[in-house]
Design a protein around this motif. Structure first.
Motif, PDB file in Angstrom:
ATOM      1  N   ILE A   1      -0.905  -7.902 -12.801  1.00 22.65           N
ATOM      2  CA  ILE A   1      -1.352  -9.091 -12.066  1.00 22.65           C
ATOM      3  C   ILE A   1      -2.872  -9.188 -12.111  1.00 22.65           C
ATOM      4  O   ILE A   1      -3.577  -8.275 -11.667  1.00 22.65           O
ATOM      5  CB  ILE A   1      -0.866  -9.044 -10.598  1.00 22.65           C
ATOM      6  N   ASP A   2      -3.356 -10.292 -12.672  1.00 25.86           N
ATOM      7  CA  ASP A   2      -4.791 -10.535 -12.701  1.00 25.86           C
ATOM      8  C   ASP A   2      -5.134 -11.352 -11.451  1.00 25.86           C
ATOM      9  O   ASP A   2      -4.712 -12.518 -11.343  1.00 25.86           O
ATOM     10  CB  ASP A   2      -5.147 -11.314 -13.975  1.00 25.86           C
ATOM     11  N   ALA A   3      -5.826 -10.753 -10.513  1.00 22.74           N
ATOM     12  CA  ALA A   3      -6.096 -11.442  -9.255  1.00 22.74           C
ATOM     13  C   ALA A   3      -7.368 -10.916  -8.618  1.00 22.74           C
ATOM     14  O   ALA A   3      -7.725  -9.764  -8.796  1.00 22.74           O
ATOM     15  CB  ALA A   3      -4.931 -11.219  -8.286  1.00 22.74           C
TER      16      ALA A   3
ATOM     17  N   ALA B   1      -3.979  -7.834  -6.189  1.00 16.81           N
ATOM     18  CA  ALA B   1      -2.718  -8.138  -5.497  1.00 16.81           C
ATOM     19  C   ALA B   1      -2.445  -7.169  -4.344  1.00 16.81           C
ATOM     20  O   ALA B   1      -2.095  -7.595  -3.235  1.00 16.81           O
ATOM     21  CB  ALA B   1      -1.573  -8.121  -6.505  1.00 16.81           C
ATOM     22  N   VAL B   2      -2.614  -5.871  -4.587  1.00 17.19           N
ATOM     23  CA  VAL B   2      -2.325  -4.904  -3.516  1.00 17.19           C
ATOM     24  C   VAL B   2      -3.273  -5.113  -2.324  1.00 17.19           C
ATOM     25  O   VAL B   2      -2.872  -5.020  -1.171  1.00 17.19           O
ATOM     26  CB  VAL B   2      -2.386  -3.452  -4.042  1.00 17.19           C
TER      27      VAL B   2
ATOM     28  N   TYR C   1      -3.833  -0.487 -15.812  1.00 13.27           N
ATOM     29  CA  TYR C   1      -4.129  -1.714 -15.060  1.00 13.27           C
ATOM     30  C   TYR C   1      -3.641  -1.541 -13.616  1.00 13.27           C
ATOM     31  O   TYR C   1      -4.308  -1.952 -12.667  1.00 13.27           O
ATOM     32  CB  TYR C   1      -3.449  -2.929 -15.703  1.00 13.27           C
ATOM     33  N   GLY C   2      -2.466  -0.925 -13.471  1.00 13.69           N
ATOM     34  CA  GLY C   2      -1.924  -0.694 -12.125  1.00 13.69           C
ATOM     35  C   GLY C   2      -2.794   0.267 -11.328  1.00 13.69           C
ATOM     36  O   GLY C   2      -3.072   0.049 -10.146  1.00 13.69           O
ATOM     37  N   VAL C   3      -3.244   1.345 -12.001  1.00 14.24           N
ATOM     38  CA  VAL C   3      -4.092   2.327 -11.330  1.00 14.24           C
ATOM     39  C   VAL C   3      -5.421   1.683 -10.919  1.00 14.24           C
ATOM     40  O   VAL C   3      -5.899   1.850  -9.790  1.00 14.24           O
ATOM     41  CB  VAL C   3      -4.318   3.550 -12.251  1.00 14.24           C
ATOM     42  N   GLU C   4      -6.006   0.898 -11.820  1.00  7.29           N
ATOM     43  CA  GLU C   4      -7.287   0.256 -11.506  1.00  7.29           C
ATOM     44  C   GLU C   4      -7.124  -0.739 -10.351  1.00  7.29           C
ATOM     45  O   GLU C   4      -8.011  -0.881  -9.509  1.00  7.29           O
ATOM     46  CB  GLU C   4      -7.873  -0.421 -12.751  1.00  7.29           C
ATOM     47  N   GLU C   5      -5.969  -1.400 -10.311  1.00  7.16           N
ATOM     48  CA  GLU C   5      -5.712  -2.325  -9.197  1.00  7.16           C
ATOM     49  C   GLU C   5      -5.667  -1.563  -7.862  1.00  7.16           C
ATOM     50  O   GLU C   5      -6.221  -2.012  -6.859  1.00  7.16           O
ATOM     51  CB  GLU C   5      -4.393  -3.070  -9.427  1.00  7.16           C
ATOM     52  N   ALA C   6      -5.015  -0.408  -7.880  1.00  8.47           N
ATOM     53  CA  ALA C   6      -4.927   0.395  -6.656  1.00  8.47           C
ATOM     54  C   ALA C   6      -6.324   0.825  -6.215  1.00  8.47           C
ATOM     55  O   ALA C   6      -6.693   0.679  -5.044  1.00  8.47           O
ATOM     56  CB  ALA C   6      -4.041   1.623  -6.895  1.00  8.47           C
TER      57      ALA C   6
END
Ligand code: G1P
Length: 270
Positions: free
Chosen positions: A107-109, A113-114, A12-17
Motif C-alpha cells: 500500500i502506497d500511502a 496504512a498501518v 515494503y511491509g517492513v518499511e511501512e511498519a
C-alpha cells in the motif's frame, strides 16, 4: 522475496511498519523461507566487501536494512491459515496491541496504512481492520464486513456488525473488503484458539474476529492510499510499473519506454 523494482516485496511491509512507529517486528515464516531472515540480518561478509571496495552508497543501503528495527522470527510449522499464523506469534506478542501486515498487499500511502489504523485505534480503543471497496466480481477473494448502519464514527470509519471470509458474490454483505492490515488487541488470541478450522482445514483470522465480535466492538477503516495485490500475476505486474513510475531515477526513461510501446502490434503477435 520477489522484488518490486529493486526491493523485495516484504521490505515494503517492513518499511511501512517502521514509518508507522512500530519498533518490533515478528515475521511468521515457514519452510524454505530462510532468505527472508538473511535479507534483514547483518551481513558481515557483504559489509566488509563493500567497505573494502569503497562502495559507500550500497553499504549505507545494506546497513539501513539491518538497522531498521528489531526482528524476531517464528515458524508456522504447517500452513494452517492466516489465523493460525497470527496465533503462533502469541507468546512473542504478549499482552499488547499489535499490527498485522500481510506483505503481499503493498500500500502506497501517506501517512502509511498501518499509521492510519493506529490513529483510529487510539481514538476508538478497539481492533481496527483496513477495508477497501472492491468490485462485486472480486469480492469472493476477500474477507467482507457488514457494518452497523447507524454508527456515526467519522469519515470512512465503520463499526463492524459481522464478517465473512470469502463469501460467494451473491452472499457478500457489502462491497467492503478486508485488505491486509489490522491493528488488534491480545484478546484475539483466545478468540483464535476457540475458532474451528474451516472446510479447507485452515483457521481464518476473519473467523477469529467474528468470535471476538461477540465480546467487544470491532471497527473498520477505509485506508487512504493505493493498494496493489502482488499475490497474483497481474497485480504484481501493475505494482512493478506503478513503483517504477514513482522512482525519480527511473520515472522519465521508463515512462518514455511505456509510451513508445506499440500495444496493437504486440497483441497481434499473441
Ligand atoms: C487473507 C484474508 C482475507 C483478506 C485478504 C486480504 O486472504 O484471509 O480475509 O481479505 O487476506 O489480502 P488471502 O489473500 O491470504 O487468501
Amino acid at each position: 522475496m520477489l522484488p518490486l523494482v529493486d526491493k523485495p516485496i516484504i521490505q515494503y511491509g517492513v518499511e511501512e511498519a517502521v514509518a508507522s512507529g512500530v519498533d518490533n517486528i515478528i515475521l511468521v515464516t515457514g519452510r524454505g523461507k530462510n532468505a527472508i531472515e538473511d535479507h534483514f540480518d547483518v551481513s558481515v561478509e557483504l559489509e566488509t566487501f563493500l567497505e573494502a571496495r569503497g562502495k559507500r552508497e550500497q553499504l549505507a543501503e545494506v546497513r539501513k536494512i539491518s538497522n531498521m528495527i528489531n526482528f524476531a522470527y517464528v515458524r508456522q510449522g504447517e500452513p494452517l491459515g492466516l489465523g493460525h499464523a497470527v496465533l503462533v506469534a502469541r507468546e512473542l506478542v504478549g499482552n499488547e496491541p499489535f499490527a498485522v501486515i500481510l506483505a503481499d498487499d503493498v500500500i502506497d500511502a501517506n501517512p502509511p496504512a498501518v499509521r492510519q489504523l493506529i490513529d483510529v485505534f487510539q481514538r476508538l480503543e478497539g481492533p481496527v481492520l483496513a477495508v477497501e471497496r472492491v468490485p462485486r466480481d472480486d469480492i469472493s477473494n476477500y474477507g467482507v464486513i457488514a457494518i452497523e448502519p447507524n454508527a456515526r464514527l467519522g469519515d470512512g470509519i465503520y463499526q463492524v456488525r459481522d464478517l465473512v471470509e470469502k463469501p460467494p458474490r451473491e452472499e457478500a454483505p457489502s462491497d467492503l473488503a478486508i485488505i491486509g492490515r489490522y491493528v488488534l488487541t491480545p484478546d484475539i488470541f483466545p478468540a483464535l484458539a476457540a475458532t474451528t478450522s474451516d472446510r479447507t482445514g485452515e483457521i481464518q483470522l476473519t473467523n477469529g474476529l467474528r468470535e471476538l465480535l461477540k465480546t467487544r466492538p470491532i471497527y473498520a477503516y477505509e485506508v487512504k492510499g493505493v493498494r496493489h495485490d502482488t499475490g497474483n500475476k497481474l497485480g504484481f505486474l501493475k505494482a512493478v510499473v506503478y513503483f517504477a513510475l514513482r522512482r525519480p531515477d527511473l520515472a522519465d526513461q521508463f515512462s518514455a519506454y511505456l509510451t513508445s510501446l506499440d500495444l496493437q502490434a504486440l497483441s497481434a503477435k499473441r
